[in-house]
Scaffold this active site. Structure first.
Site, mmCIF file in Angstrom:
data_model
loop_
_atom_site.group_PDB
_atom_site.id
_atom_site.type_symbol
_atom_site.label_atom_id
_atom_site.label_comp_id
_atom_site.label_asym_id
_atom_site.label_seq_id
_atom_site.Cartn_x
_atom_site.Cartn_y
_atom_site.Cartn_z
ATOM 1 N N GLU A 135 -96.021 -97.948 89.310
ATOM 2 C CA GLU A 135 -96.730 -98.763 90.303
ATOM 3 C C GLU A 135 -95.923 -98.853 91.602
ATOM 4 O O GLU A 135 -96.490 -98.834 92.691
ATOM 5 C CB GLU A 135 -97.034 -100.162 89.755
ATOM 6 C CG GLU A 135 -97.925 -100.193 88.504
ATOM 7 C CD GLU A 135 -99.269 -99.490 88.662
ATOM 8 O OE1 GLU A 135 -99.732 -99.303 89.803
ATOM 9 O OE2 GLU A 135 -99.874 -99.113 87.634
ATOM 10 N N CYS A 145 -99.974 -87.476 89.986
ATOM 11 C CA CYS A 145 -99.430 -86.123 89.980
ATOM 12 C C CYS A 145 -99.993 -85.382 88.764
ATOM 13 O O CYS A 145 -100.140 -85.962 87.687
ATOM 14 C CB CYS A 145 -97.910 -86.237 89.889
ATOM 15 S SG CYS A 145 -97.050 -84.676 89.818
ATOM 16 N N CYS A 150 -93.997 -86.025 84.809
ATOM 17 C CA CYS A 150 -93.688 -86.776 86.030
ATOM 18 C C CYS A 150 -94.133 -88.225 85.858
ATOM 19 O O CYS A 150 -95.192 -88.496 85.301
ATOM 20 C CB CYS A 150 -94.417 -86.153 87.218
ATOM 21 S SG CYS A 150 -94.216 -87.088 88.766
ATOM 22 N N CYS A 172 -92.694 -85.004 93.677
ATOM 23 C CA CYS A 172 -92.826 -86.448 93.920
ATOM 24 C C CYS A 172 -91.499 -87.055 94.360
ATOM 25 O O CYS A 172 -91.471 -87.989 95.160
ATOM 26 C CB CYS A 172 -93.359 -87.158 92.681
ATOM 27 S SG CYS A 172 -95.068 -86.726 92.320
HETATM 28 ZN ZN LIG Z 1 -101.189 -94.889 89.047
HETATM 29 ZN ZN LIG Z 2 -94.951 -85.591 90.296
#
Ligand SMILES: [Zn+2]
Ligand SMILES: [Zn+2]
Length: 183
Positions: A135, A145, A150, A172
């Site tokens: 979050e 993603c 991830c 990310c």
């Molecule tokens: Zn989410």
């Molecule tokens: Zn990711």
């Protein structure tokens, strides 16, 4: 830019196991490399209770945060132990406003163990930390993603949640570093 000055507030909302916010704060520091502080607990969010669904409206709690004085903190995550929902889902583990300041995580749906076995509290806290960090990723404007290795991979259920790691994929991670440098 001074990333050391950035502080994330972790605020218990209502009754939560005392260790939970501390474990979440430690994970924020360990994995996101941000300072995190556990704040004075807020009252049980009775205002967010939905009489029809018998659940708590995550949006109402986020709106309440908006009207609270959290000026010293860059981002704030509320830790709860109630059944949260947003209108389009039956329930949610957590909620955040994309690129916003406030997020929530609830332990309520995270306590289920495999085939009726009682979940060890270490796994409960790890799940809560994952939801919290995911979050917070949204608060830093990271989107979901495709990579299931991830932290930003969407978890629809506990099995998904138990499979994702506590860290971001390379993509990310780069996005996160970039978001930090722009704040
Ligand atoms: Zn989410
Ligand atoms: Zn990711």
């Amino acid at each position: 830019m001074n990333s050391n000055k950035r502080i994330i507030g972790v605020v218990p909302v209502g009754e939560v196991p005392e260790l939970a916010p501390k474990v979440i704060a430690a994970h924020i520091t360990g994995y996101l490399k941000l300072s995190a502080e556990v704040l004075t607990p807020l009252d049980h969010p009775a205002y967010a209770f939905d009489e029809m669904r018998l659940q708590y409206n995550a949006g109402s709690i986020l709106n309440f945060f908006d009207s609270s004085p959290f000026d010293e903190y860059d981002k704030v995550i509320g830790v709860l132990n109630v059944d949260l929902f947003v209108p389009i889902f039956t329930h949610v583990f957590g909620e955040a406003k994309q690129n916003g300041k406030y997020a929530l995580v609830s332990l309520f749906r995270l306590t289920e163990g495999k085939e009726g076995y009682k979940l060890p509290s270490s796994l409960l806290f790890e799940r809560a930390a994952k939801v919290a960090l995911h979050e917070l990723g949204h608060l830093f404007n990271l989107f979901h993603c495709q990579d299931n290795k991830c932290l930003m991979h969407f978890s629809g259920d506990l099995e998904d949640l138990d499979h994702i790691p506590l860290y971001f994929c390379r993509y990310c991670s780069a996005y996160y570093q970039d978001a930090l440098s722009r704040i």
